[in-house]
Motif scaffolding. Sequence first.
Motif, PDB file in Angstrom:
ATOM      1  N   VAL A 110      67.250 -65.205 -25.121  1.00  0.00           N
ATOM      2  CA  VAL A 110      67.993 -64.520 -24.055  1.00  0.00           C
ATOM      3  C   VAL A 110      68.636 -65.550 -23.133  1.00  0.00           C
ATOM      4  O   VAL A 110      69.788 -65.398 -22.705  1.00  0.00           O
ATOM      5  CB  VAL A 110      67.064 -63.580 -23.256  1.00  0.00           C
ATOM      6  N   SER A 111      67.902 -66.617 -22.839  1.00  0.00           N
ATOM      7  CA  SER A 111      68.453 -67.658 -21.969  1.00  0.00           C
ATOM      8  C   SER A 111      69.659 -68.342 -22.607  1.00  0.00           C
ATOM      9  O   SER A 111      70.677 -68.567 -21.958  1.00  0.00           O
ATOM     10  CB  SER A 111      67.366 -68.686 -21.670  1.00  0.00           C
ATOM     11  N   LEU A 112      69.549 -68.646 -23.911  1.00  0.00           N
ATOM     12  CA  LEU A 112      70.605 -69.402 -24.585  1.00  0.00           C
ATOM     13  C   LEU A 112      71.821 -68.554 -24.916  1.00  0.00           C
ATOM     14  O   LEU A 112      72.964 -69.020 -24.821  1.00  0.00           O
ATOM     15  CB  LEU A 112      70.049 -70.022 -25.872  1.00  0.00           C
ATOM     16  N   PHE A 113      71.587 -67.290 -25.320  1.00  0.00           N
ATOM     17  CA  PHE A 113      72.684 -66.449 -25.787  1.00  0.00           C
ATOM     18  C   PHE A 113      73.088 -65.373 -24.781  1.00  0.00           C
ATOM     19  O   PHE A 113      73.893 -64.502 -25.099  1.00  0.00           O
ATOM     20  CB  PHE A 113      72.309 -65.787 -27.118  1.00  0.00           C
ATOM     21  N   GLY A 114      72.506 -65.430 -23.597  1.00  0.00           N
ATOM     22  CA  GLY A 114      72.816 -64.410 -22.595  1.00  0.00           C
ATOM     23  C   GLY A 114      73.843 -64.859 -21.585  1.00  0.00           C
ATOM     24  O   GLY A 114      73.825 -64.396 -20.435  1.00  0.00           O
ATOM     25  N   GLY A 115      74.744 -65.751 -21.997  1.00  0.00           N
ATOM     26  CA  GLY A 115      75.751 -66.244 -21.061  1.00  0.00           C
ATOM     27  C   GLY A 115      76.719 -65.183 -20.594  1.00  0.00           C
ATOM     28  O   GLY A 115      77.366 -65.345 -19.551  1.00  0.00           O
ATOM     29  N   ASN A 116      76.839 -64.086 -21.349  1.00  0.00           N
ATOM     30  CA  ASN A 116      77.759 -63.022 -20.940  1.00  0.00           C
ATOM     31  C   ASN A 116      77.112 -62.014 -20.004  1.00  0.00           C
ATOM     32  O   ASN A 116      77.758 -61.061 -19.567  1.00  0.00           O
ATOM     33  CB  ASN A 116      78.293 -62.294 -22.181  1.00  0.00           C
ATOM     34  N   LEU A 117      75.832 -62.207 -19.693  1.00  0.00           N
ATOM     35  CA  LEU A 117      75.133 -61.272 -18.809  1.00  0.00           C
ATOM     36  C   LEU A 117      75.455 -61.582 -17.349  1.00  0.00           C
ATOM     37  O   LEU A 117      75.642 -62.754 -16.981  1.00  0.00           O
ATOM     38  CB  LEU A 117      73.625 -61.370 -19.014  1.00  0.00           C
ATOM     39  N   ARG A 198      71.223 -50.942 -11.497  1.00  0.00           N
ATOM     40  CA  ARG A 198      72.521 -50.848 -12.155  1.00  0.00           C
ATOM     41  C   ARG A 198      72.316 -50.571 -13.640  1.00  0.00           C
ATOM     42  O   ARG A 198      71.849 -51.436 -14.385  1.00  0.00           O
ATOM     43  CB  ARG A 198      73.319 -52.152 -11.978  1.00  0.00           C
ATOM     44  N   ILE A 199      72.661 -49.367 -14.049  1.00  0.00           N
ATOM     45  CA  ILE A 199      72.517 -48.974 -15.450  1.00  0.00           C
ATOM     46  C   ILE A 199      73.802 -48.281 -15.876  1.00  0.00           C
ATOM     47  O   ILE A 199      74.162 -47.227 -15.330  1.00  0.00           O
ATOM     48  CB  ILE A 199      71.315 -48.030 -15.653  1.00  0.00           C
ATOM     49  N   ASP A 200      74.512 -48.880 -16.837  1.00  0.00           N
ATOM     50  CA  ASP A 200      75.780 -48.320 -17.277  1.00  0.00           C
ATOM     51  C   ASP A 200      75.995 -48.620 -18.753  1.00  0.00           C
ATOM     52  O   ASP A 200      75.099 -49.109 -19.451  1.00  0.00           O
ATOM     53  CB  ASP A 200      76.925 -48.881 -16.425  1.00  0.00           C
ATOM     54  N   ALA A 201      77.202 -48.335 -19.226  1.00  0.00           N
ATOM     55  CA  ALA A 201      77.500 -48.526 -20.637  1.00  0.00           C
ATOM     56  C   ALA A 201      77.397 -49.993 -21.038  1.00  0.00           C
ATOM     57  O   ALA A 201      76.990 -50.322 -22.164  1.00  0.00           O
ATOM     58  CB  ALA A 201      78.899 -47.992 -20.957  1.00  0.00           C
ATOM     59  N   ALA A 202      77.764 -50.904 -20.143  1.00  0.00           N
ATOM     60  CA  ALA A 202      77.663 -52.328 -20.453  1.00  0.00           C
ATOM     61  C   ALA A 202      76.203 -52.719 -20.682  1.00  0.00           C
ATOM     62  O   ALA A 202      75.892 -53.536 -21.561  1.00  0.00           O
ATOM     63  CB  ALA A 202      78.268 -53.148 -19.322  1.00  0.00           C
ATOM     64  N   TRP A 203      75.293 -52.152 -19.911  1.00  0.00           N
ATOM     65  CA  TRP A 203      73.858 -52.414 -20.095  1.00  0.00           C
ATOM     66  C   TRP A 203      73.437 -52.021 -21.509  1.00  0.00           C
ATOM     67  O   TRP A 203      72.714 -52.765 -22.194  1.00  0.00           O
ATOM     68  CB  TRP A 203      73.062 -51.635 -19.053  1.00  0.00           C
ATOM     69  N   ALA A 204      73.859 -50.849 -21.961  1.00  0.00           N
ATOM     70  CA  ALA A 204      73.516 -50.405 -23.318  1.00  0.00           C
ATOM     71  C   ALA A 204      74.087 -51.345 -24.366  1.00  0.00           C
ATOM     72  O   ALA A 204      73.460 -51.632 -25.388  1.00  0.00           O
ATOM     73  CB  ALA A 204      74.032 -48.983 -23.543  1.00  0.00           C
ATOM     74  N   SER A 261      70.020 -43.645 -29.144  1.00  0.00           N
ATOM     75  CA  SER A 261      70.248 -43.242 -27.758  1.00  0.00           C
ATOM     76  C   SER A 261      71.142 -44.248 -27.040  1.00  0.00           C
ATOM     77  O   SER A 261      72.026 -43.871 -26.254  1.00  0.00           O
ATOM     78  CB  SER A 261      68.905 -43.112 -27.036  1.00  0.00           C
ATOM     79  N   ALA A 262      70.936 -45.548 -27.299  1.00  0.00           N
ATOM     80  CA  ALA A 262      71.783 -46.570 -26.683  1.00  0.00           C
ATOM     81  C   ALA A 262      73.225 -46.437 -27.141  1.00  0.00           C
ATOM     82  O   ALA A 262      74.160 -46.734 -26.379  1.00  0.00           O
ATOM     83  CB  ALA A 262      71.243 -47.961 -27.015  1.00  0.00           C
ATOM     84  N   ARG A 652      85.570 -53.756 -17.559  1.00  0.00           N
ATOM     85  CA  ARG A 652      84.836 -53.212 -16.423  1.00  0.00           C
ATOM     86  C   ARG A 652      84.944 -51.699 -16.379  1.00  0.00           C
ATOM     87  O   ARG A 652      85.992 -51.125 -16.594  1.00  0.00           O
ATOM     88  CB  ARG A 652      85.386 -53.780 -15.106  1.00  0.00           C
ATOM     89  N   ARG A 653      83.818 -51.095 -16.103  1.00  0.00           N
ATOM     90  CA  ARG A 653      83.783 -49.651 -15.915  1.00  0.00           C
ATOM     91  C   ARG A 653      83.052 -49.352 -14.620  1.00  0.00           C
ATOM     92  O   ARG A 653      82.318 -50.188 -14.091  1.00  0.00           O
ATOM     93  CB  ARG A 653      83.047 -48.961 -17.084  1.00  0.00           C
TER      94      ARG A 653
END
Length: 661
Positions: A110-117, A198-204, A261-262, A652-653
């Motif tokens: 998650v640390s290495l590949f989560g740069g888009n978070l 914050r929970i939205d479509a991007a989170w899914a 569901s996601a 962005r949504r």
Amino acid sequence: MIAEAGHFALVLALALALIQSVVPLWGARRNDNVLMSTADGTAIGQLAFVSLAFGALTAAYVSSDFSVVNVVDNSHSAKPLIYKISGVWGNHEGSMLLWVLILVLVGAAVSLFGGNLPRTLKANVLAVQAWIATAFLLFLLIASNPFARVDPAPFEGKDLNPLLQDPGLAIHPPLLYVGYVGFSVAFSFAVAALIEGRIDAAWARWVRPWTLTAWLFLTLGIAMGSYWAYYELGWGGFWFWDPVENASLMPWLAGTALLHSALVMEKREALKVWTVLLAILTFSLSLLGTFLVRSGVLTSVHAFAVDPMRGLFILIILAVFVGGSLALFALRARDLKQGGLFAPVSREGALVLNNLLLTAATATVLVGTLYPLALEALNGNKISVGAPYFNATFGPLAVALLCAVPFGPLLAWKRGDLVWAVQRLWIAAGLAALAAAAAAFMAGQGSVLAAPVAGLAIFVIVGSFAELVERTALFRVPLGNSLRRASGLPRSAWGGALAHAGLGVALLGIVAATAWSEEHIDMVGKGKPIEIAGRSLTLDDIFLREAPNHQDVVARFAVRKDGLVQTMMEPAKRTFRTRQMTTTEAALATFGFSQLYVSLGEVAPDGSAVAVRAQWKPLVLLIWLGPVLMAFGGMLSLTDRRYRVGAPRPARRAAVAVPAE
């Protein structure tokens, strides 16, 4: 000194986990980039130190260091190298160390590949991952130290459980643990999103690749465990509804529901509350499985025999994480808005039906697994819940789910046309009817339900590709045009079709191997044939075979058809010298997707005859080919750029902002 270095590495990993569990969380609250960035370094540091500890334990096994208690109890100098290495996790302490290694590995990923978070979400996710790592590192150091010493060191070890001295040990637990632990990322995303509000479509969209990765590894792990039990235990069965088998099935069912569901949440911003709850429950079921296996409350061939203190420790971990996350969910859920509306007949509606059936199936397995334990705790009565209960409760739900599988992809989002979908499935339905009629005619025996269930399997397999046929306009436009359209389809479309078809393939194998198998049990002397499935099985010889740590009594059989030898089979009774334990080593002969399965019983005192169980298993390999297809479909979907980890941040949504408590 290697053992001490491994133990000290776990202490350092715990120190980093404590830092990671607090500092990034505080940084996210203060919007301090420096504090939040500490999560990356500590996550990588944890992986380095836990890897060092795991390497130290592996070195102790390979070198047969019998000054380490864990090595004494689970190894032997004459054991082959592959079992010395895989034996590292063939016990409670070593398997928990592997569990923690995979946990910190996914945290580092998650640390290495989560740069888009978003920075705050990533910091909160890694902090929650660190909470889990802290709990299990404490468990290792306090209650399950794999590096405990014994003085004086014995000259020889007690050897590994003979049932575990098999290549399956090298494959099954690592696959299963990646699945179990992989769902911790979805859990961390859910808890982090609830903390952040914050929970939205991007989170899914961010959650789906991690969930899909865990799901496909768990699929392969369950399949490998099933095949291992099939050939190792000598019974010829592939699923026994063992409580520990159920412990792996429950998170798989919940994880399947979470995936679907996601998808709804990503496409329509609907089912937010349900998706977050599923993310929590799926990992909670993984923790429950860990408790059941290691608490000593179960008697199972799969369970580790451990003392009650370990079970209590894991029960506390289970209560803290499950109870705490559900409490947080209860506080936040009232502020979450469900988003897009949809008609009952729509793709969303089909996925909701899928979720309802999967969660109901999970509940039936959960009740059947825990009810005997609860009853014994209340009044001391011991009962067994076996196949009749699960077949009567789980079976109808599974059939209903499989009937619905081909319809979902053919329905449009928001509002679908059921009649149109039915029209696109008439070929699948026709082939299913023909298959059911052919099965009833050709088999001539077995359960009356076998033929219709075989037809259902064909319906699922063919129907799974109906959407692809429709999207490529196959048979309606020139073949070249269809091929060009097919090459332009997203990989996730192909992956979903393969995964759904894999369900049908597995079902076909289950019904064929269950309803139309043959079995012969007899005391066989040399030259006496057994007639089975149009073949003749003749005993040629009985002899001893020596190995460094065991001795085999081997029976050699010739398999003939129409007088010609097709193959030789050598089932054995294997006695391990150190533990003086005997296992059954079945012999398998494969003919297409079917197998001839031969296992031995007692050998006559004079060695002239042996008790033999011969079983013909038609299409049995489809049982495991189905999960392989499902996992391959998942891998194919992961290569789709839209779902791959590290894909560009979506547009962005409008996000659902929940006021901080």
